[in-house]
Design an enzyme around this catalytic site. Structure first.
Site, short mmCIF file in Angstrom:
data_model
loop_
_atom_site.label_atom_id
_atom_site.label_comp_id
_atom_site.label_asym_id
_atom_site.label_seq_id
_atom_site.Cartn_x
_atom_site.Cartn_y
_atom_site.Cartn_z
N LYS A 93 -6.36 7.38 -3.99
CA LYS A 93 -7.60 7.38 -3.05
C LYS A 93 -7.00 8.10 -1.53
CE LYS A 93 -8.22 2.95 -3.34
NZ LYS A 93 -7.36 2.49 -4.33
N ARG A 107 -15.06 -3.11 -1.33
CA ARG A 107 -14.36 -3.72 -2.56
C ARG A 107 -14.95 -4.74 -3.07
NH1 ARG A 107 -9.10 -1.73 -0.59
NH2 ARG A 107 -7.26 -2.46 -1.73
N ARG A 133 5.85 4.63 -3.78
CA ARG A 133 5.09 5.07 -2.63
C ARG A 133 5.76 5.00 -1.42
NH1 ARG A 133 -1.07 3.45 -1.98
NH2 ARG A 133 -0.34 1.10 -2.14
N ARG A 180 5.32 -0.02 2.21
CA ARG A 180 4.45 -1.24 2.63
C ARG A 180 5.18 -2.70 2.15
NH1 ARG A 180 -1.32 0.66 0.96
NH2 ARG A 180 -1.37 -1.59 0.19
N ARG A 229 -3.43 -7.56 -7.04
CA ARG A 229 -4.29 -6.68 -6.35
C ARG A 229 -5.19 -5.96 -7.30
NH1 ARG A 229 0.19 -3.39 -3.14
NH2 ARG A 229 -1.29 -1.82 -2.82
P1 ADP Z 1 -4.18 0.25 -1.86
O1 ADP Z 1 -4.46 1.66 -1.40
O2 ADP Z 1 -2.86 -0.16 -2.51
O3 ADP Z 1 -5.57 0.08 -2.73
P2 ADP Z 1 -5.13 -0.67 0.54
O4 ADP Z 1 -4.35 -0.16 1.57
O5 ADP Z 1 -6.58 -0.30 0.60
O6 ADP Z 1 -4.41 -0.93 -0.87
O7 ADP Z 1 -5.43 -2.24 0.85
C1 ADP Z 1 -4.35 -3.29 1.23
C2 ADP Z 1 -4.68 -4.66 1.19
O8 ADP Z 1 -5.61 -4.66 2.53
C3 ADP Z 1 -5.33 -5.43 -0.04
O9 ADP Z 1 -4.63 -5.50 -0.71
C4 ADP Z 1 -6.25 -6.37 0.88
O10 ADP Z 1 -5.55 -7.43 1.27
C5 ADP Z 1 -6.87 -5.76 2.15
N1 ADP Z 1 -7.98 -4.81 2.18
C6 ADP Z 1 -8.01 -3.49 2.39
N2 ADP Z 1 -9.40 -3.23 2.17
C7 ADP Z 1 -10.06 -4.39 2.16
C8 ADP Z 1 -11.43 -4.46 1.88
N3 ADP Z 1 -12.39 -3.55 1.82
N4 ADP Z 1 -11.77 -5.72 1.53
C9 ADP Z 1 -11.05 -6.83 1.54
N5 ADP Z 1 -9.58 -6.45 1.75
C10 ADP Z 1 -9.03 -5.23 1.93
P1 ADP Z 2 -4.29 4.61 -3.16
O1 ADP Z 2 -4.58 4.87 -1.83
O2 ADP Z 2 -5.33 4.64 -4.20
O3 ADP Z 2 -3.69 3.24 -3.29
P2 ADP Z 2 -2.20 6.41 -3.14
O4 ADP Z 2 -2.66 7.83 -2.84
O5 ADP Z 2 -1.58 6.06 -1.94
O6 ADP Z 2 -3.22 5.56 -3.67
O7 ADP Z 2 -1.25 6.94 -4.11
C1 ADP Z 2 -0.19 5.92 -4.66
C2 ADP Z 2 1.26 6.79 -4.92
O8 ADP Z 2 0.84 7.58 -6.08
C3 ADP Z 2 1.43 7.44 -3.61
O9 ADP Z 2 3.19 7.60 -3.52
C4 ADP Z 2 1.17 8.94 -4.14
O10 ADP Z 2 1.98 9.91 -3.74
C5 ADP Z 2 1.09 8.85 -5.67
N1 ADP Z 2 -0.02 9.76 -6.26
C6 ADP Z 2 -1.14 9.87 -5.92
N2 ADP Z 2 -1.92 10.48 -6.74
C7 ADP Z 2 -1.07 10.90 -7.77
C8 ADP Z 2 -1.22 11.78 -8.90
N3 ADP Z 2 -2.31 12.31 -9.39
N4 ADP Z 2 -0.04 11.74 -9.85
C9 ADP Z 2 1.14 11.07 -9.31
N5 ADP Z 2 1.33 10.51 -8.33
C10 ADP Z 2 0.34 10.23 -7.72
#
Ligand code: ADP
Ligand code: ADP
Ligand code: ZN
Length: 215
Positions: free
Chosen positions: A13, A88, A127, A161, A172
């Protein structure tokens, strides 16, 4: 144009949102980034959210919806929003409808990034991001072009992170399955969901998303 990128942690994302920002001047609204900024700044919200985030559980709906409202109010009129990591829960999806309609906006697309769960742990544990500009990278899948130097800003400092570890990722993912995946039918009923294969190469995922947006 306002769109939601939906998918489990590590689906891509944030990576795709950054590309949409660069290509179309849209704004990325990541509640995860907003919460991490609040934790770093030591605000009341940050103090409340930190332990919950460290466990991989969800922060309260009220907190994240308030953050989204504030960010939308800070945007230029006519600028499109990419919701990344929000909504979410069903309650957040409901809040988002109200938040958008109060501002004369509405959702154009919900793009679901479909991924194999087995791949997510490897993605998340590899990541890292630029400590200066926030550009995302991966140890194996998206390395900086020059090792140790950010492609976008030239910084040599990167960060990881604290919640990007295998144990927290499992929590998660469970949260995603239990609370987030069930909101898809809400948007399906409106006919605005497009499914994109998130297991494809990063550039191919971007191309598929562009196709959805062009309609
Ligand atoms: P990822 O990109 O790995 O999905 P995020 O950066 O979106 O993770 O979120 C990291 C953490 O922040 C989540 O595990 C949760 O604790 C909190 N968080 C982020 N967005 C939301 C949301 N929309 N509702 C509730 N908690 C959230
Ligand atoms: P999210 O925001 O959904 O948690 P990220 O965009 O941060 O996910 O992606 C998680 C990790 O995977 C990052 O290190 C990113 O560079 C890598 N990544 C993202 N998309 C792809 C893909 N299509 N194939 C392989 N690695 C990816
Ligand atoms: Zn950078």
């Amino acid at each position: 144009m306002d769109i939601i990128l939906l998918g489990p942690p590590g689906a891509g994302k944030g990576t795709q949102a950054q590309r949409l920002v660069e290509a179309h001047g849209m704004r990325q609204l990541s509640t995860g980034d907003m919460l991490r900024a609040a934790v770093k700044a030591g605000t009341a919200v940050g103090l409340q959210a930190k332990a919950v985030m460290d466990r991989g559980e969800l922060v309260s709906d009220e907190i994240v919806s308030a953050l989204i409202g504030e960010e939308l109010d800070a945007m230029a009129a006519g600028q499109g929003a990419i919701f990344d990591g929000y909504p979410r829960t069903a309650a957040q999806a409901e809040s988002l409808d109200a938040i958008l309609s109060a501002r004369g906006r509405s959702l154009n697309h919900v793009i679901e990034l479909g991924v194999d769960e087995d791949a997510l742990v490897e993605r998340i544990c590899g990541r890292f991001t630029c400590a200066n500009c926030g550009k995302g990278y991966h140890d194996k899948f998206e390395q900086p072009k020059v090792a140790g130097t950010c492609d976008r800003c030239g910084s040599h400092e990167f960060k990881r992170r604290p919640d990007d570890n295998e144990e927290t990722v499992r929590t998660r993912m469970a949260e995603y399955r239990a609370k987030t995946a069930p909101i898809l039918p809400i948007y399906d009923a409106r006919g605005i969901v497009s499914r994109v294969n998130g297991m494809a190469d990063i550039d191919d995922v971007t191309a598929a998303i562009e196709q959805v947006i062009r309609g």
